[in-house]
Motif scaffolding. Structure first.
Motif, PDB file in Angstrom:
ATOM      1  N   GLU A 161      -2.159   5.048  -2.125  1.00 41.98           N
ATOM      2  CA  GLU A 161      -0.759   4.797  -2.466  1.00 41.98           C
ATOM      3  C   GLU A 161      -0.102   3.870  -1.449  1.00 41.98           C
ATOM      4  O   GLU A 161       0.652   2.956  -1.815  1.00 41.98           O
ATOM      5  N   LEU A 162      -0.367   4.111  -0.176  1.00 42.03           N
ATOM      6  CA  LEU A 162       0.219   3.286   0.870  1.00 42.03           C
ATOM      7  C   LEU A 162      -0.277   1.843   0.770  1.00 42.03           C
ATOM      8  O   LEU A 162       0.510   0.893   0.918  1.00 42.03           O
ATOM      9  N   ALA A 163      -1.561   1.670   0.505  1.00 41.75           N
ATOM     10  CA  ALA A 163      -2.115   0.322   0.361  1.00 41.75           C
ATOM     11  C   ALA A 163      -1.510  -0.386  -0.850  1.00 41.75           C
ATOM     12  O   ALA A 163      -1.180  -1.585  -0.792  1.00 41.75           O
ATOM     13  N   PHE A 164      -1.342   0.343  -1.942  1.00 44.31           N
ATOM     14  CA  PHE A 164      -0.743  -0.221  -3.150  1.00 44.31           C
ATOM     15  C   PHE A 164       0.684  -0.688  -2.877  1.00 44.31           C
ATOM     16  O   PHE A 164       1.077  -1.807  -3.249  1.00 44.31           O
ATOM     17  N   ILE A 222      -7.350  10.292   1.346  1.00 43.09           N
ATOM     18  CA  ILE A 222      -7.606   8.953   0.792  1.00 43.09           C
ATOM     19  C   ILE A 222      -6.607   8.629  -0.306  1.00 43.09           C
ATOM     20  O   ILE A 222      -6.169   7.475  -0.446  1.00 43.09           O
ATOM     21  N   PHE A 223      -6.226   9.624  -1.104  1.00 40.04           N
ATOM     22  CA  PHE A 223      -5.231   9.435  -2.164  1.00 40.04           C
ATOM     23  C   PHE A 223      -3.943   8.857  -1.578  1.00 40.04           C
ATOM     24  O   PHE A 223      -3.385   7.887  -2.103  1.00 40.04           O
ATOM     25  N   LEU A 224      -3.478   9.452  -0.500  1.00 38.58           N
ATOM     26  CA  LEU A 224      -2.248   8.982   0.134  1.00 38.58           C
ATOM     27  C   LEU A 224      -2.419   7.583   0.718  1.00 38.58           C
ATOM     28  O   LEU A 224      -1.492   6.757   0.689  1.00 38.58           O
ATOM     29  N   LEU A 225      -3.615   7.297   1.237  1.00 40.09           N
ATOM     30  CA  LEU A 225      -3.884   5.957   1.760  1.00 40.09           C
ATOM     31  C   LEU A 225      -3.898   4.915   0.644  1.00 40.09           C
ATOM     32  O   LEU A 225      -3.445   3.779   0.831  1.00 40.09           O
ATOM     33  N   GLN A 234       0.941  -4.973   7.684  1.00 42.20           N
ATOM     34  CA  GLN A 234       0.121  -4.190   6.762  1.00 42.20           C
ATOM     35  C   GLN A 234      -1.133  -3.659   7.451  1.00 42.20           C
ATOM     36  O   GLN A 234      -1.478  -2.479   7.305  1.00 42.20           O
ATOM     37  N   ILE A 235      -1.804  -4.538   8.195  1.00 39.15           N
ATOM     38  CA  ILE A 235      -3.040  -4.133   8.870  1.00 39.15           C
ATOM     39  C   ILE A 235      -2.756  -3.044   9.905  1.00 39.15           C
ATOM     40  O   ILE A 235      -3.495  -2.064  10.010  1.00 39.15           O
TER      41      ILE A 235
END
Length: 347
Positions: A82-85, A77-80, A97-98
């Motif tokens: 960062e990716l979302a940010f 989730i941490f990596l996700l 993005q989606i």
């Protein structure tokens, strides 16, 4: 004994990361989605470090997979996060993005199912802590690092696009700081990937610390970058000193602890002096006590008085003082903002 100390360090890092995330969210109210991302990273780092710390302390290896699963979920989730940010910062098309986030969310779910199941690794109890070893010729370990590698490439691509989209030097430096912080995770994963002597007995410590380091790096980088964003918080000091109106900050006893340049010049306050209401204005002791008593009840007060003559001046100047009381987080007064205006400025 070393295992105990390492797990205690992880537990401390967990609490610090959670505190950093919450404090940033509370204090940086003008940071938009960044404060939400920092809060999520702080909470997530807490589960990473605390999950593996609890696993290390757990004497029964039959249940060690539970806190380890919490730590693994938090890593993915941490990596996700960062990716979302980065997706929001880069401003890719919403459809892209989606698709990218959806792909990696599915990848993360599969990673948790495959690498997170109890039989994916072998739990080992040493004298003072619990660790794990990878199953020989097991594909779960390889699948996990394929996920980490894939999302690392995605993060790098997003980071490069983000860097290219920035024009100001400080913005580019901010992006570089965040990108470099993530290399800590890569370096920390090497011992686990190649099974060095240290990581055999303490496989979770290095990358748990690495995620905490990334979280703190984000915190410091964003804090430093926010110092130069055009917000009231950042320019309030310049506004305070540039106004051509005397402004003083008194404590609840009527002692000035801060004043702007105009106040220092027009009220003849010397450097290092801590003047009082009574020493600046022609207020009697009774009037001063009455004003301070009313100020403690909050609100805005206004009173006509005169500025005491000092130095070469022999005439006392008429003025109106506006007193505004500021309240702290529990609703109690902690300072009085005094604005001094000539009587002719009043309507």
């Amino acid at each position: 004994m070393l295992g105990i100390y390492l797990n205690l360090i992880l537990a401390c890092l967990a609490v610090l990361a959670l505190t950093a995330g919450i404090s940033f969210f509370v204090s940086e109210k003008e940071s938009g989605h960044t404060r939400i991302a920092m809060l999520c990273l702080g909470i997530d780092t807490f589960f990473i470090c605390m999950g593996y710390a609890v696993m290390g302390f757990m004497p029964n290896v039959d249940y060690a997979y539970i806190p380890r699963l919490a730590g693994l979920c938090a890593i993915d989730i941490f990596l996700l996060i960062e990716l979302a940010f980065l997706s929001v910062e880069v401003k890719f098309k919403q459809s892209i993005q989606i698709f990218v986030l959806g792909f990696f969310i599915l990848y993360a779910v599969l990673d948790i199912i495959i690498f997170g199941r109890p039989s994916a690794i072998i739990y080992v109890r040493y004298d003072f802590h619990t660790a794990y070893e990878n199953v020989p010729n097991g594909g779960a370990f390889a699948f996990h690092y394929s996920y980490v590698s894939a999302i690392a490439i995605a993060l790098m691509v997003h980071g490069v696009h983000w860097y290219k989209g920035k024009k100001l030097k400080r913005d580019k430096q901010f992006v570089v700081e965040l990108i470099l912080a993530n290399f800590v995770i890569l370096f920390a994963a090497f011992p686990d990937m190649f099974k060095g002597a240290f990581s055999t007995e303490y496989p979770t410590f290095s990358y748990s610390v690495a995620f905490a380091a990334v979280c703190f790096s984000f915190w410091f980088a964003i804090k430093h970058h926010n110092l130069f964003s055009p917000t009231v918080k950042n320019v309030s000091r310049e506004i305070f000193h540039s106004l051509n109106v005397p402004i003083l900050i008194f404590d609840m006893d009527g002692i000035a602890h801060s004043f702007n340049s105009c106040a220092q010049k027009s009220l003849h306050i010397t450097e290092g002096e801590s003047p009082t209401l009574r020493s600046i204005f022609t207020l009697s002791d009774v009037e001063t006590l009455h004003l301070l008593a009313r100020a403690k009840n909050g609100g805005i007060l206004q009173k006509e008085t005169k500025i005491k003559a000092k130095g070469k001046e022999t005439t006392e100047k008429s003025c109106t003082i506006h007193l505004t009381t500021k309240l702290d987080n529990v609703g109690e007064p902690f300072c009085i903002i005094c604005t001094v205006l000539p009587v002719c400025h009043l309507p």
